[in-house]
Scaffold this active site. Structure first.
Site, PDB file in Angstrom:
ATOM      1  N   ASP A 169      -7.921  -5.238  -0.198  1.00  0.00           N
ATOM      2  CA  ASP A 169      -7.711  -6.059  -1.534  1.00  0.00           C
ATOM      3  C   ASP A 169      -8.373  -7.838  -1.269  1.00  0.00           C
ATOM      4  OD1 ASP A 169      -7.277  -3.474  -3.642  1.00  0.00           O
ATOM      5  OD2 ASP A 169      -9.638  -4.437  -3.539  1.00  0.00           O
ATOM      6  N   HIS A 201       0.913  -1.032  -0.381  1.00  0.00           N
ATOM      7  CA  HIS A 201       0.448  -0.015   0.101  1.00  0.00           C
ATOM      8  C   HIS A 201       0.889   0.620   0.099  1.00  0.00           C
ATOM      9  CE1 HIS A 201      -3.064   2.876   0.933  1.00  0.00           C
ATOM     10  NE2 HIS A 201      -4.236   2.225   0.740  1.00  0.00           N
TER      11      HIS A 201
END
Ligand code: SDX
Length: 384
Positions: free
Chosen positions: A320, A264
């Protein structure tokens, strides 16, 4: 004398483009807050409608405010017949994000008030798109199976209606609750790529449907919202827990290799949304008896932890990663995961558009030119 080279911020790494009161992400602490409320509180205690209201206003709604919010949404779930006909005209094997993006663009073409970018106009657009996204996504999922769309039941919540419109069966309370938690977790996340795209498009004062069309296009990408689909496609390709480790090693061995669902730009520790979705996936795997996907996800997380430790990289599961196994166990085909992400994120996108239009400045960054100067123009007939 050479002119000083301006500093470049590729990928806008670390760049703050404005102030915002919508959400805060503390990436080194794994903290996510929507308008002052911690995501763990909201995921466990608030419905998606309450969270959408929160994102568009200063606080959670009272019961009366929530009732009025839902009453305003109810008649807006329906989508125009020309949009249904357009969806039916599309090839059934296309990525469903093409269908959603095209439908959003068409909603703008059909809305006579689309050019009204006043706060009142944008608020109207927000209600309309929040209500219509689940109907569009559910309709295309049926159309591509050769089935007629199921009309929305305006007495149901967004989460329940979405599940109902996909199957024609009223969903169980358990499935509705899981969907509601997933929508809350995916609703908002600061200036991510698709939200930045929406704000950048809106900054020219174009209509909100155009800005959201652009945001849907951005979310589709596998580095962003498309990652959840890519995670499930990877797990389906790997096939077993035993084969996970070699898959990770092979992927990391490729130049620029990326294991989908990990890493991320902001979080350097585990994404708090992944912590919650890991628990949801575990619970679903125990209830459904379909534990394979959860077990494979845990194994992938284990191997990545070891390999990233070796590389000195803080690369952890993101939102996700575990959402893939959750949606799989809810019965969704892999390529519908990103449209589900969009059904949630339209609430965050519209919160940001309300901020952008209210105090706008057109976005216009620069590029450092590395080309030549002073070339002499040669008529085409003399060019080699
Ligand atoms: C979402 O921004 C948001 O808030 C997005 C989101 C939201 O709610 O809106 O949170 C939703 O989009 C989550 C991210 C979903 N994407 C993926 O899961 C795709 C896989 N992840 C990577 O592509 C990557 O981690 C990104 C795109 C998420 C972040 O990209 P960055 O910040 O540009 O990081 P990078 O690619 O430059 O990687 C930095 C380092 C690299 O090491 P070196 O090459 O310098 O040695 O970390 C490594 C990478 O190798 N790394 C990974 C990795 N992610 C980063 N290595 C293996 N697998 C990965 N997934």
């Amino acid at each position: 004398m050479t002119t000083a080279q301006p500093e470049l911020y590729r990928g806008l790494m670390g760049v703050h483009i404005d102030t915002s009161s919508i959400s805060s992400i503390k990436g080194d602490q794994g903290e996510l807050v929507y308008r002052g409320y911690d995501i763990n509180e909201l995921a466990n205690k608030a419905t998606f409608e309450e969270v959408a209201y929160l994102l568009w206003n200063d606080d959670l709604p009272t019961q009366a405010q929530l009732d009025a919010f839902k009453a305003k949404l109810a008649p807006l779930f329906e989508i125009p017949a020309p949009v249904i006909e357009m969806l039916k005209s599309l090839p059934h094997d296309i990525h469903p994000m093409h269908a959603l993006r095209t439908a959003v663009s068409m909603l703008g073409a059909l809305d006579p008030k689309a050019e009204d970018v006043s706060i009142e106009g944008i608020q109207e657009d927000a209600y309309s798109m929040l209500a219509k996204f689940p109907t569009i996504v559910a309709a295309f999922s049926r159309i591509r199976q050769g089935l007629e769309p199921v009309a929305p039941d305006s007495s149901l919540s967004i989460a329940a209606n979405f599940l109902y419109m996909r199957t024609g069966e009223k969903p169980t309370e358990a499935a509705t609750n899981v969907m509601d938690v997933a929508l809350v977790l995916h609703a908002e996340h600061g200036c991510n790529a698709s939200t930045f795209t929406a704000r950048s498009a809106a900054s020219s004062l174009t209509d909100s449907y155009g800005a959201i069309t652009a945001a849907v296009a951005s979310l589709k990408g596998p580095l962003h919202g498309g990652a959840n689909t890519a995670v499930m496609q990877a797990l389906e390709g790997i096939g077993s827990v035993e084969a996970v480790e070699q898959y990770v090693l092979d992927t990391l061995g490729q130049k620029g290799g990326r294991v989908m669902g990990f890493g991320h730009r902001v979080y350097t520790v585990l994404d708090p949304r992944a912590v919650i979705l890991r628990k949801v996936s575990k619970a679903l795997s125990e209830e459904s008896g379909e534990g394979k996907w959860f077990e494979m996800s845990l194994e992938m997380e284990r191997v990545m932890d070891i390999e990233m430790e070796k590389k000195g990289r803080a690369v952890k599961p993101n939102v996700d990663f575990f959402s893939a196994s959750v949606y799989r166990m809810l019965g969704f085909p892999a390529d519908t995961y990103t449209p589900i992400f969009a059904v949630a994120r339209i609430s965050g996108w519209m919160a940001h558009l309300l901020e952008q239009y209210a105090d706008n400045r057109i976005m216009r960054p620069r590029l450092v030119y590395e080309g030549e100067f002073g070339k002499t123009f040669t008529p085409i007939e003399e060019r080699a």
